[in-house]
Design an enzyme around this catalytic site. Structure first.
Site, PDB file in Angstrom:
ATOM      1  N   ASN A  45      15.695  27.919 -32.261  1.00  0.00           N
ATOM      2  CA  ASN A  45      16.865  28.496 -32.904  1.00  0.00           C
ATOM      3  C   ASN A  45      18.076  27.666 -32.502  1.00  0.00           C
ATOM      4  O   ASN A  45      17.985  26.779 -31.642  1.00  0.00           O
ATOM      5  CB  ASN A  45      17.021  29.989 -32.590  1.00  0.00           C
ATOM      6  CG  ASN A  45      17.220  30.274 -31.110  1.00  0.00           C
ATOM      7  OD1 ASN A  45      17.896  29.524 -30.399  1.00  0.00           O
ATOM      8  ND2 ASN A  45      16.633  31.368 -30.620  1.00  0.00           N
ATOM      9  N   GLU A  99      18.927  27.671 -28.745  1.00  0.00           N
ATOM     10  CA  GLU A  99      17.960  26.909 -27.951  1.00  0.00           C
ATOM     11  C   GLU A  99      18.174  25.414 -28.143  1.00  0.00           C
ATOM     12  O   GLU A  99      18.080  24.629 -27.189  1.00  0.00           O
ATOM     13  CB  GLU A  99      16.544  27.303 -28.355  1.00  0.00           C
ATOM     14  CG  GLU A  99      16.164  28.715 -27.942  1.00  0.00           C
ATOM     15  CD  GLU A  99      14.915  29.217 -28.645  1.00  0.00           C
ATOM     16  OE1 GLU A  99      14.344  30.222 -28.178  1.00  0.00           O
ATOM     17  OE2 GLU A  99      14.508  28.623 -29.675  1.00  0.00           O
ATOM     18  N   ASP A 117       8.827  34.199 -34.661  1.00  0.00           N
ATOM     19  CA  ASP A 117       7.361  34.123 -34.626  1.00  0.00           C
ATOM     20  C   ASP A 117       6.792  34.114 -36.041  1.00  0.00           C
ATOM     21  O   ASP A 117       5.840  33.394 -36.340  1.00  0.00           O
ATOM     22  CB  ASP A 117       6.791  35.318 -33.849  1.00  0.00           C
ATOM     23  CG  ASP A 117       7.233  35.344 -32.401  1.00  0.00           C
ATOM     24  OD1 ASP A 117       7.399  34.262 -31.814  1.00  0.00           O
ATOM     25  OD2 ASP A 117       7.399  36.449 -31.851  1.00  0.00           O
TER      26      ASP A 117
END
Length: 331
Positions: A210, A213, A281
């Site tokens: 993301n 991150e 996920d």
């Protein structure tokens, strides 16, 4: 440019793909309670428990999403000898997941994230606290050997591999090297989603991060698209990857590829965003299954964007079904 009919044809090939998901399997536990009063012992709510639900989280949520969108999937990871493990196995088995790669460790407990949800007849239910039970000790040599043995058997059977690293240490250096080396030698695509240690996975085919991150990984502050593009290209170069897929919340996704192209994919629907839990996920599951089914990376990213868009319109850690994907594409 790939149209929605092309994406529908890709989905038809999902059932022929065998995806191996390796990583930190998590049991997300939701304890629901009705507010009765304020405790006399402390200024806290007293809840009468009204329900309990366990859902697949972490790498197990990737597993579940591959299964529900129509792929064949095998889960590889460590569980404890406890009720959380039994609950997780039952959830995955119901979706026809191959759980033979889940090793029961005598040295570790199943990773759990327990959320306490308080509500009542006249109040909206809200999460009031979360209790995490993680494993902080390194994987012992016996458990690591069992995982490596299992992987040596399973890798030749798979179409693609997901490395799902939530920081709990399941993916040891030896496991990481085995999978990345196998992927590079055979051409089997491998994607990593790592929350804290992305640089440890240099050499994978694809990387998912993301925007927060990504910023942490390259030591930058991302304030605008220019910063984002600079950071994405930098990490792509550092990782020696074929592509990096960056999720940017309500701004959608950006795919960076090693040929220099940058593709921005806006969100499919901004009108109903309830909960972003586990949407990353879902994104990983749809992207790698599409890649395994022969999709170009841009088409795979578009498909994963649609899948994530469905997931965020559901409360809690959720899965997306094959039919839901087909329905939204047919619209």
């Amino acid at each position: 440019m790939t149209n929605n009919n092309d994406l529908l044809n890709i989905i038809k090939n999902f059932q022929q793909q065998h995806i191996l998901v390796v990583g930190d399997m998590v049991a997300d536990i939701y304890l629901q309670g009705i507010i009765e009063r304020i405790s006399r012992e402390a200024p806290v709510l007293v809840l009468q428990q009204s329900g309990e639900k366990t859902v697949a989280g972490g790498a197990a949520n990737v597993v579940n999403n591959v299964a529900t969108i129509g792929g064949k999937v095998t889960a590889v990871g460590l569980l404890g000898n406890d009720n959380a493990a039994n609950g997780l196995k039952n959830i995955l088995s119901k979706n026809k997941v191959d759980i033979n790669g889940l090793i029961t460790s005598n040295d570790r407990t199943t990773i759990t994230k327990t959320r306490i949800i308080a509500g009542g007849r006249a109040t909206v239910s809200q999460q009031v606290v979360r209790i995490d039970h993680d494993n902080r000790t390194p994987v012992n040599s016996s458990d690591e050997k069992k995982l490596l043995t299992s992987l040596e058997i399973l890798l030749p059977q798979c179409s693609a591999v997901v490395l799902s690293d939530y920081g709990s240490g399941t993916i040891t250096p030896a496991i990481r090297s085995l999978i990345i080396d196998y992927s590079r030698q055979t051409g089997i695509p491998c994607i990593v989603d790592s929350r804290y240690s992305i640089h440890d996975f240099k050499g994978v085919t694809y990387v998912k991060q993301n925007d927060a991150e990504l910023a942490a990984a390259v030591g930058m502050t991302i304030k605008n698209d220019t910063d984002l593009h600079q950071a994405g290209k930098l990490l792509l170069n550092q990782m020696s990857a074929k592509g990096i897929l960056v999720t940017c919340g309500e701004k959608g996704m950006v795919l960076f590829e090693n040929d220099g192209s940058i593709n921005t994919i806006p969100v499919s629907d901004k009108s109903e965003v309830y909960d972003v839990s586990g949407a990353g996920d879902t994104c990983v599951a749809a992207f790698i299954t599409a890649i395994a089914a022969g999709a170009e990376s841009t088409a795979a990213a578009r498909l994963s964007n649609y899948a994530a868009g469905i997931a965020v319109r559901k409360m809690g850690t959720a899965t997306v079904s094959k039919q839901e994907l087909i329905s939204i594409l047919e619209k």
